[in-house]
Design a protein around this motif. Structure first.
Motif, short mmCIF file in Angstrom:
data_model
loop_
_atom_site.label_atom_id
_atom_site.label_comp_id
_atom_site.label_asym_id
_atom_site.label_seq_id
_atom_site.Cartn_x
_atom_site.Cartn_y
_atom_site.Cartn_z
N CYS A 3 0.54 -1.37 -0.25
CA CYS A 3 0.04 0.02 -0.48
C CYS A 3 1.32 1.16 -0.21
O CYS A 3 1.86 1.58 0.94
N ALA A 5 0.14 4.25 0.36
CA ALA A 5 -0.62 5.24 2.36
C ALA A 5 0.17 4.26 3.69
O ALA A 5 1.07 5.23 4.05
N CYS A 6 -0.23 3.38 3.64
CA CYS A 6 0.09 2.41 5.15
C CYS A 6 1.61 1.58 4.81
O CYS A 6 2.31 0.82 5.58
N CYS A 17 -6.70 -1.00 -0.18
CA CYS A 17 -5.92 -1.36 0.90
C CYS A 17 -6.97 -2.56 1.82
O CYS A 17 -7.45 -0.68 2.85
N CYS A 20 -5.89 0.08 5.29
CA CYS A 20 -6.00 1.78 5.83
C CYS A 20 -7.46 1.55 4.76
O CYS A 20 -7.70 3.10 4.98
ZN LIG Z 1 -2.97 1.34 3.80
#
Ligand SMILES: [Zn+2]
Ligand SMILES: [Zn+2]
Length: 228
Positions: A3, A5-6, A17, A20
């Motif tokens: 991911c 983002a995370c 994801c 998140c």
């Molecule tokens: Zn994520």
């Protein structure tokens, strides 16, 4: 694949994801518009709505208003208290925002607020006829003729001669290129118009411009039908 983002490890087929909720394979900034899963969107929406409503509350001269607090002289009124605003008022503000942007030709911005407006209506415990009309118009703005027809049916069941039902029906059927069906809805509108408008329903006063514009179109449509 991980991911962006995370950093959670993701299955190759994942669209979002699991940890998140960020969409996979698109820029984070565009993510929520592209389509977050509903759980995440719902959680984010509360915050988002507050921000949006704050912005709506603080901006003036925003086009047509419906809520009574905005039609009264501004000098006599305190600034709008967001925490005191009812869910109905928030929904109406978002509806007005979408319609204003739409009428200004700002399609991207209107599209941005449209899901928020629909979600605000979905959260209302009960819907009156004006609320149903707003949802139907929002549906039409988003190209959802089935949604608009469902609202038209609900209005029709509550008040069989209500003009908003014919209006939504005509627009939705036009969207579907059903000229015959739209023609019947226009005719129904004209048949009921005088008696209905004489009832002076408050929602008719709110939407006088829409009613007048629709009257003109319905009359033209009736003329075309007779000419055939
Ligand atoms: Zn994520
Ligand atoms: Zn209204």
């Amino acid at each position: 694949m991980t991911c962006h983002a995370c950093g959670a490890p993701l299955a190759a087929t994942a669209k979002f994801c699991h940890k998140c909720g960020a969409p996979v394979g698109s820029a984070p900034a565009a993510g929520w518009r592209v389509g977050l899963p509903w759980g995440v969107a719902g959680a984010a929406l509360g915050t988002l709505l507050t921000v949006v409503v704050l912005r709506l509350g603080s901006s003036a001269g925003d086009g047509r208003r419906e809520t009574s607090d905005e039609t009264a002289p501004a000098s006599r009124l305190p600034p709008p208290d967001i925490s005191q605003m009812s869910p109905e008022e928030r929904a109406t503000r978002l509806y007005n925002r979408v319609m204003t942007l739409h009428s200004q030709g700002k399609a991207d911005s209107a599209e941005f607020f449209l899901p928020m407006a629909l979600q605000a209506y979905a959260m209302l415990p009960a819907l009156d006829i004006d609320g149903r009309y707003h949802i139907g118009v929002l549906d039409l703005t988003g190209g959802d003729s089935a949604g608009a027809l469902a609202q038209a049916d609900s209005i029709h069941r509550a008040i069989p001669t209500h003009l908003f039902a014919s209006m939504l029906r005509a627009r939705a059927l036009e969207l579907r290129h059903d000229a015959a069906g739209a023609g019947r809805a226009y005719a129904e509108f004209l048949r009921n118009e005088a008696a209905e408008r004489a009832r002076r329903r408050p929602e008719y006063a709110d939407h006088k411009d829409n009613l007048d514009a629709f009257h003109t179109q319905a009359t033209q449509a009736a003329g075309r039908t007779r000419a055939r």
